[in-house]
Design a protein around this motif. Structure first.
Motif, short mmCIF file in Angstrom:
data_model
loop_
_atom_site.label_atom_id
_atom_site.label_comp_id
_atom_site.label_asym_id
_atom_site.label_seq_id
_atom_site.Cartn_x
_atom_site.Cartn_y
_atom_site.Cartn_z
N ILE A 124 -0.39 22.46 -16.69
CA ILE A 124 -1.80 22.61 -17.05
C ILE A 124 -1.98 22.67 -18.57
O ILE A 124 -2.88 22.04 -19.12
N ILE A 125 -1.11 23.42 -19.25
CA ILE A 125 -1.29 23.64 -20.69
C ILE A 125 -1.26 22.33 -21.50
O ILE A 125 -2.07 22.15 -22.41
N PRO A 126 -0.36 21.36 -21.18
CA PRO A 126 -0.45 20.08 -21.92
C PRO A 126 -1.78 19.36 -21.73
O PRO A 126 -2.15 18.52 -22.56
N MET A 127 -2.51 19.68 -20.65
CA MET A 127 -3.81 19.04 -20.41
C MET A 127 -4.89 19.54 -21.35
O MET A 127 -5.94 18.91 -21.50
N ILE A 128 -4.67 20.71 -21.99
CA ILE A 128 -5.69 21.30 -22.85
C ILE A 128 -6.03 20.35 -24.00
O ILE A 128 -7.19 20.19 -24.36
N GLY A 129 -4.99 19.75 -24.57
CA GLY A 129 -5.23 18.67 -25.53
C GLY A 129 -5.32 19.04 -26.98
O GLY A 129 -5.45 18.16 -27.84
N TYR A 130 -5.27 20.32 -27.34
CA TYR A 130 -5.30 20.70 -28.75
C TYR A 130 -3.99 20.32 -29.43
O TYR A 130 -2.99 20.08 -28.75
N PRO A 131 -3.97 20.28 -30.77
CA PRO A 131 -2.73 19.91 -31.49
C PRO A 131 -1.54 20.76 -31.05
O PRO A 131 -1.64 21.98 -30.93
N SER A 132 -0.42 20.10 -30.79
CA SER A 132 0.77 20.80 -30.30
C SER A 132 2.01 20.32 -31.04
O SER A 132 2.02 19.25 -31.64
N ASP A 133 3.06 21.14 -30.97
CA ASP A 133 4.32 20.80 -31.62
C ASP A 133 5.44 21.52 -30.88
O ASP A 133 5.19 22.26 -29.92
#
Length: 326
Positions: A190-199
């Motif tokens: 679910i969290i990767p679906m949020i879409g905000y900048p990630s690293d």
């Protein structure tokens, strides 16, 4: 991102053997981060008791009473790791600017928190803690884990390879997560679906300090099924493809039977018939099982039962908040 109040959320289930050691190491790390000016002095460590059957909650209460750095959330009953983690995130999101989630077994490298916070301060909303290698794992553990991620990807569940639930999330990322209302939780998808900048931050995972793993093979398989059926409808699509394939094979077998008949050949088809009956029967039952899994999830979603209930939230020293959350 100027604000820097950090909350570390640690789900716990029967962790009395390791809790004090975990609390001590996290306290040292938090003090170090505060002294460096990386995080605010209002930062806290919050343990989430997921209906433990041992003295985990009593130990959490003692830690809270001994030092205001520690907080505690007590769920009314065992709801599973994912719901316990969600309970922690949703409960502290009003107080924190960023939240790091991690397990209580001390296998995650707490020193990786420094890099996570640095990336957050550079504008990253979600920082995933990713294992750099699996050199310390047994052959079976390594093979099963890699198979898990590959199968998940093949069946349409988008997850971060070699990432569990060790991650940093900003306040707005957690508020984004709160918009996902499903009862059947698989946070890694679910969290990767949020879409905000990630690293990503890479680290070497250590051995469990004490106690037993909460994820034996049976539970890992169940976890994989939960993730796949919560995030993807590809298994149902595969059933459709399988149905067309079997229909195509049946047409070929029909043509083959006609040709053999006109050639005057006699076929003793007992073995072929029995294999076909068992194969088709097994495929039908498997297909019904997969469809039933989805129907069951739809049933649970429509009932809109709360994903967790918080009995107590120990936050400010000497203060207990009675809360009920979904």
């Amino acid at each position: 991102m100027g604000s820097n109040i950090l909350y570390v959320v640690v789900p716990c289930y029967n962790e009395e053997e390791v809790l004090y050691e975990t609390a001590g190491r996290l306290k040292d790390k938090m003090k170090d981060l505060i002294e460096k000016g990386a995080i605010s002095r209002d930062s806290k460590i919050v343990f989430v008791n997921d209906g433990s059957k041992d003295s985990t909650w009593e130990l959490i209460r003692k830690l809270h009473e001994s030092d205001h750095l520690y907080g505690g959330i007590n769920l009314t009953r065992n709801r599973g790791h994912q719901n316990a983690l969600l309970a922690g995130l949703m409960t502290v999101k009003e107080y924190a600017d960023m939240v790091i989630s991690m397990d209580a077994d001390l296998q995650d490298d707490i020193d990786a928190m420094d890099d996570m916070i640095e990336k957050y301060r550079n504008g990253i909303d979600i920082v995933y803690g990713v294992r750099s290698s699996r050199a310390k794992d047994t052959f079976f553990k390594k093979a099963s884990a890699e198979t898990f991620y590959k199968v998940m990807k093949f069946l349409g569940a988008d997850t971060v390879f070699n990432h569990a639930d060790y991650r940093l999330m900003s306040k707005r990322a957690i508020e984004g997560l709160a918009e996902f209302k499903e009862v059947n939780l698989f946070l890694r998808g679910i969290i990767p679906m949020i879409g905000y900048p990630s690293d990503f931050v890479y680290y070497e995972r250590g051995e469990r300090f004490a106690g037993e793993s909460k994820y034996p093979l049976k539970k890992m398989i169940s976890f994989a099924v939960e993730g796949i059926t919560s995030l993807s409808i590809k298994p149902v699509q595969l059933i459709t493809i399988l149905g067309f394939f079997i229909f195509f094979v049946s047409i070929i077998m029909l043509l083959y039977s006609f040709i053999r008949h006109f050639m005057g050949a006699t076929i003793v088809g007992w073995t072929t018939l029995m294999v076909s009956v068992w194969a088709i029967g097994g495929l039908i039952l498997l297909s019904l099982g997969i469809v039933g899994e989805y129907v069951g999830k739809i049933y649970l979603e429509t009932k809109e039962r709360p994903r967790f209930l918080v009995e107590q939230f120990l936050h400010v020293k000497g203060e207990e908040k009675q809360e009920t959350d979904k």
